[in-house]
Design a protein around this motif. Structure first.
Motif: not given
Length: 355
Positions: A28-34, A170-183
């Protein structure tokens, strides 16, 4: 080795979930900065120099928040990120106008708040309500208010489309990333729940579940099923003379030999202490005894070097065959009896149960 998947109930570990969430916050912080760096250039191009400077300030805040996350000052990082998103969205909407679509970014806050690791659920409700109230207030006060920087309807339409696309991305990216981390976290937990932490072999519980599955398959297809119980010879002496660290090294070395030398369809578990239990589908007593003999020879070649001293390792094997309609305890107990016969006869040998 390959074997059917074993479903083992596991407990949720808050630490792993928390780690996944904070990895998400890094992104979030990286994407927010960019994103805000791009907006700084966009606002400058549109002539809204004030908002261009505001976005550069946002880039600085997101960079600081990333540094806080790296140094585990998570609360400060969270405050900076939440404050920036809320304040920046309000300023952008007031500056460019409601039709610019900058209020959409408030929606990104909702899933992040919901999946956050706040200890008290009431904090999530309060923060979600704050986002909702800010959205409603902006809707009622800014929608029909002239913006500080008036843009053409064509530019506003393009900007709104851009913000819509970025919000969904952003919603798709963050949701996909979190799903990947949870899995990934769930996979790690599943491995921890089904394997022995020292040897990385199956633990007793997962082995018994796998054995139940193989017994069911045996009833259906009437294929032979063999059990091999193996025990490291003189393991207590190894621990007493050289210490438990050396004993652990011996266990790891033996585990590696067993797992690599078995057939693909076989499974091996650390049964307890220095004992290992092997499950061999589609193997008769004679075939299992031959495999056990091969394993005995390979284990006998194992050498563990400690302080220039070489420790030789050997194992005794007991082999049994499953009989229809009997539970797992039956062949395991007979393999255990055969094993102790081998111990009594001098160790480092394979003994099969009597027919």
């Amino acid at each position: 080795m390959s074997h059917p998947s074993v479903t083992t109930p596991i407990k949720t570990v808050p630490r792993d979930t928390s780690r996944s969430f904070w990895k998400l916050m890094y992104q979030v912080s990286l994407v927010g900065a960019v994103t805000h760096l791009l907006f700084a250039g966009l606002f400058y191009w549109l002539g809204a120099t004030t908002m261009a400077w505001v976005n550069l300030g946002s880039v600085t805040l997101f960079t600081i928040s990333y540094g806080c996350l790296k140094t585990r000052r998570n609360l400060l990082a969270s405050i900076l990120i939440v404050s920036e998103i809320l304040i920046h969205a309000a300023l952008a909407v007031r500056s460019i106008g409601w039709d610019s679509g900058f209020h959409y970014y408030l929606l990104v806050m909702v899933p992040v708040v919901v999946i956050s690791t706040m200890r008290h659920r009431s904090y999530k409700y309060l923060l979600s309500c704050l986002v909702f109230v800010l959205y409603v207030v902006l809707d009622h006060t800014v929608r029909n208010t002239a913006p500080l920087h008036v843009l053409s309807s064509e530019t506003l339409s393009w900007l709104r489309g851009f913000n819509t696309s970025v919000t969904f991305s952003l919603l798709f990216y963050l949701s996909s990333l979190y799903l990947k981390l949870v899995i990934k976290a769930e996979k790690k937990l599943r491995i921890q729940a089904t394997t022995d932490p020292l040897t990385q072999l199956l633990n007793r519980r997962s082995f018994l579940e796998l054995a139940d599955y193989e017994l069911t398959q045996r009833k259906r297809h009437l294929a032979p099923l063999a059990f091999v119980l193996a025990d490291i010879d003189h393991f207590k002496s190894i621990n007493d003379q050289h210490g438990h660290a050396v004993g652990d090294a011996v266990l790891k070395a033996v585990s590696q030999v067993l797992s690599q030398a078995l057939r693909e369809q076989d499974s091996v578990a650390r049964w307890g202490g220095e004992e290992f239990l092997i499950l061999m589908p589609n193997a008769t007593l004679e075939a299992a005894s031959m495999v056990a003999e091969r394993l005995r020879e390979k284990v006998s070649a194992v050498e563990v070097v400690v302080d220039a001293q070489t420790i030789k390792v050997s194992m005794t094997f007991g082999v049994s065959s499953h009989r229809l309609e009997e539970p797992v305890d039956g062949p395991v107990n007979r393999a255990d009896s055969a094993l102790y016969q081998g111990k009594a006869r001098g160790r480092n040998q394979v003994v099969a149960e009597a027919h």
